[in-house]
Design a protein around this motif. Structure first.
Motif, PDB file in Angstrom:
ATOM      1  N   THR A  24       0.838  -1.195   0.000  1.00 53.52           N
ATOM      2  CA  THR A  24       0.000   0.000   0.000  1.00 53.52           C
ATOM      3  C   THR A  24       0.875   1.248   0.000  1.00 53.52           C
ATOM      4  N   ILE A  25       0.290   2.361  -0.350  1.00 54.99           N
ATOM      5  CA  ILE A  25       0.994   3.646  -0.315  1.00 54.99           C
ATOM      6  C   ILE A  25       0.660   4.390   0.972  1.00 54.99           C
ATOM      7  N   SER A  26      -0.618   4.428   1.298  1.00 55.85           N
ATOM      8  CA  SER A  26      -1.078   5.117   2.507  1.00 55.85           C
ATOM      9  C   SER A  26      -1.437   4.087   3.573  1.00 55.85           C
ATOM     10  N   TYR A  27      -1.741   4.588   4.774  1.00 55.75           N
ATOM     11  CA  TYR A  27      -2.189   3.685   5.837  1.00 55.75           C
ATOM     12  C   TYR A  27      -3.242   4.395   6.673  1.00 55.75           C
ATOM     13  N   GLU A  55       0.530   0.086  14.589  1.00 54.70           N
ATOM     14  CA  GLU A  55       1.533   1.046  15.044  1.00 54.70           C
ATOM     15  C   GLU A  55       2.783   0.977  14.165  1.00 54.70           C
ATOM     16  N   LEU A  56       3.223  -0.225  13.832  1.00 58.61           N
ATOM     17  CA  LEU A  56       4.408  -0.381  12.994  1.00 58.61           C
ATOM     18  C   LEU A  56       4.162   0.144  11.583  1.00 58.61           C
ATOM     19  N   ALA A  57       2.986  -0.146  11.031  1.00 61.46           N
ATOM     20  CA  ALA A  57       2.662   0.342   9.693  1.00 61.46           C
ATOM     21  C   ALA A  57       2.510   1.861   9.693  1.00 61.46           C
ATOM     22  N   GLY A  58       1.944   2.408  10.764  1.00 65.47           N
ATOM     23  CA  GLY A  58       1.845   3.855  10.884  1.00 65.47           C
ATOM     24  C   GLY A  58       3.218   4.509  10.937  1.00 65.47           C
ATOM     25  N   ASN A  59       4.151   3.873  11.642  1.00 58.57           N
ATOM     26  CA  ASN A  59       5.518   4.379  11.688  1.00 58.57           C
ATOM     27  C   ASN A  59       6.151   4.373  10.298  1.00 58.57           C
ATOM     28  N   ALA A  60       5.904   3.291   9.545  1.00 56.01           N
ATOM     29  CA  ALA A  60       6.440   3.187   8.183  1.00 56.01           C
ATOM     30  C   ALA A  60       5.865   4.293   7.302  1.00 56.01           C
ATOM     31  N   ASN A  61       4.584   4.567   7.457  1.00 54.27           N
ATOM     32  CA  ASN A  61       3.945   5.625   6.678  1.00 54.27           C
ATOM     33  C   ASN A  61       4.527   6.995   7.031  1.00 54.27           C
ATOM     34  N   ARG A  62       4.754   7.230   8.312  1.00 49.42           N
ATOM     35  CA  ARG A  62       5.360   8.507   8.728  1.00 49.42           C
ATOM     36  C   ARG A  62       6.776   8.640   8.180  1.00 49.42           C
ATOM     37  N   ALA A  63       7.521   7.546   8.174  1.00 45.17           N
ATOM     38  CA  ALA A  63       8.894   7.594   7.662  1.00 45.17           C
ATOM     39  C   ALA A  63       8.900   7.971   6.184  1.00 45.17           C
ATOM     40  N   ARG A 106       7.528  -3.410   5.991  1.00 43.71           N
ATOM     41  CA  ARG A 106       8.676  -2.862   5.261  1.00 43.71           C
ATOM     42  C   ARG A 106       8.286  -1.574   4.553  1.00 43.71           C
ATOM     43  N   ASN A 107       9.178  -0.613   4.578  1.00 44.27           N
ATOM     44  CA  ASN A 107       9.018   0.574   3.741  1.00 44.27           C
ATOM     45  C   ASN A 107      10.363   0.887   3.112  1.00 44.27           C
ATOM     46  N   ASN A 108      10.324   1.382   1.862  1.00 42.45           N
ATOM     47  CA  ASN A 108      11.570   1.509   1.095  1.00 42.45           C
ATOM     48  C   ASN A 108      12.280   2.835   1.323  1.00 42.45           C
ATOM     49  N   THR A 109      12.440   3.177   2.601  1.00 43.61           N
ATOM     50  CA  THR A 109      13.307   4.273   3.012  1.00 43.61           C
ATOM     51  C   THR A 109      14.151   3.765   4.176  1.00 43.61           C
ATOM     52  N   PRO A 110      15.459   3.610   3.984  1.00 38.45           N
ATOM     53  CA  PRO A 110      16.310   3.102   5.061  1.00 38.45           C
ATOM     54  C   PRO A 110      16.386   4.064   6.229  1.00 38.45           C
ATOM     55  N   LEU A 111      16.637   3.530   7.402  1.00 39.39           N
ATOM     56  CA  LEU A 111      16.771   4.347   8.605  1.00 39.39           C
ATOM     57  C   LEU A 111      17.971   5.275   8.510  1.00 39.39           C
ATOM     58  N   THR A 112      17.800   6.499   8.968  1.00 41.85           N
ATOM     59  CA  THR A 112      18.937   7.396   9.149  1.00 41.85           C
ATOM     60  C   THR A 112      19.569   7.092  10.517  1.00 41.85           C
ATOM     61  N   ASN A 113      20.747   7.632  10.741  1.00 41.68           N
ATOM     62  CA  ASN A 113      21.393   7.434  12.047  1.00 41.68           C
ATOM     63  C   ASN A 113      20.535   8.013  13.164  1.00 41.68           C
ATOM     64  N   GLU A 114      19.900   9.171  12.896  1.00 40.51           N
ATOM     65  CA  GLU A 114      19.046   9.815  13.897  1.00 40.51           C
ATOM     66  C   GLU A 114      17.864   8.913  14.248  1.00 40.51           C
ATOM     67  N   TYR A 152       6.152  14.728  20.670  1.00 39.95           N
ATOM     68  CA  TYR A 152       5.038  15.294  19.925  1.00 39.95           C
ATOM     69  C   TYR A 152       5.425  15.624  18.483  1.00 39.95           C
ATOM     70  N   SER A 153       6.695  15.885  18.225  1.00 40.30           N
ATOM     71  CA  SER A 153       7.092  16.306  16.890  1.00 40.30           C
ATOM     72  C   SER A 153       6.829  15.236  15.855  1.00 40.30           C
ATOM     73  N   GLU A 154       7.059  13.974  16.207  1.00 38.93           N
ATOM     74  CA  GLU A 154       6.831  12.887  15.266  1.00 38.93           C
ATOM     75  C   GLU A 154       5.538  12.157  15.532  1.00 38.93           C
ATOM     76  N   GLY A 155       5.016  12.263  16.725  1.00 36.22           N
ATOM     77  CA  GLY A 155       3.776  11.581  17.023  1.00 36.22           C
ATOM     78  C   GLY A 155       3.950  10.096  17.253  1.00 36.22           C
ATOM     79  N   ALA A 156       5.185   9.624  17.459  1.00 36.05           N
ATOM     80  CA  ALA A 156       5.409   8.185  17.612  1.00 36.05           C
ATOM     81  C   ALA A 156       6.284   7.890  18.817  1.00 36.05           C
ATOM     82  N   GLY A 157       6.311   8.803  19.785  1.00 35.65           N
ATOM     83  CA  GLY A 157       7.239   8.662  20.895  1.00 35.65           C
ATOM     84  C   GLY A 157       7.021   7.447  21.759  1.00 35.65           C
TER      85      GLY A 157
END
Length: 220
Positions: free
Chosen positions: A20-23, A57-65, A130-138, A166-171
């Motif tokens: 999917t593209i969205s979640y 929650e995991l899919a929502g995190n992938a969508n935010r990323a 899975r989402n096709n954006t690798p993790l940054t160091n941050e 609050y900035s990312e909504g996934a704390g």
């Protein structure tokens, strides 16, 4: 995806992948139906609410990323820069939430996706998001912090105060998952988050041999 296709994947121990593209609610409702079919097949329907929470929650995190990549690019910010990352997050949540359709269209144009893999083997269920954006160091550091903090706190309120972002909504999301999995009796390996350089992969592994898991089944 048909009911019969899910049955085939289960019976043949094949990996079933939903892309999917969205979640949003439509995608969540669909994933709920697929998940319920898997858990019904192995006679563990009592876990559907808990596992669905973790999965969403995991899919929502992938969508935010994915949305972050589009947002940072639009604003000319380098997501791999710690300074730019902090700057971008100050407005990311508000701006993207108020323009969801716009950013979903941009994610689609950029070829960004979320893939959810289901695999059942020996009554153990593995789900990968899975989402096709690798993790940054941050991002990797923030995830590591959440895993480490989870080890220090035994209740949700304490963890919430330590981690709310609050900035990312996934704390608190990952800590909630870890606490829930702990309460269900799954081991430390039940959740793993990493990157292979091309994708970020969150793996939820529910092992049928875990002690409280079998206890819940016997008491159901």
């Amino acid at each position: 995806m048909s009911h019969n296709l899910v049955e085939y994947a289960i019976s043949e121990s094949k990996t079933l992948t939903v892309k999917t593209i969205s979640y949003l609610s439509r995608e969540r409702n669909y994933i709920d139906r697929v998940l319920k079919q898997y858990l019904n097949e192995i006679e563990k329907p009592f876990l559907v609410n808990q596992v669905a929470y973790c999965l969403h929650e995991l899919a929502g995190n992938a969508n935010r990323a994915n949305a972050k990549r589009v947002y940072f690019d639009e604003r000319g910010l380098d997501i791999s820069s710690s300074q730019d990352y902090i700057q971008g997050l100050t407005t990311f949540r508000q701006d993207t939430f108020s323009q969801i359709d716009k950013f979903h269209a941009k994610q689609k144009a950029a070829g960004l996706y979320i893939k959810i893999d289901f695999q059942l083997r020996d009554e153990s269920l593995r789900i990968r998001v899975r989402n096709n954006t690798p993790l940054t160091n941050e991002e990797r550091d923030r995830i590591h912090q959440k895993f480490e903090t989870n080890k220090k706190y035994t209740n949700i309120p304490e963890a919430y105060n330590a981690l709310e972002d609050y900035s990312e909504g996934a704390g608190l999301g990952l800590v909630m998952i870890l606490q829930l999995l702990n309460n269900l009796g799954f081991g430390e390996d039940a959740l793993h988050v990493d990157t292979n350089g091309k994708e970020t992969i969150a793996t939820l592994y529910l092992n049928a041999e875990d002690e409280l898991y079998n206890l819940a089944l016997n008491n159901y």
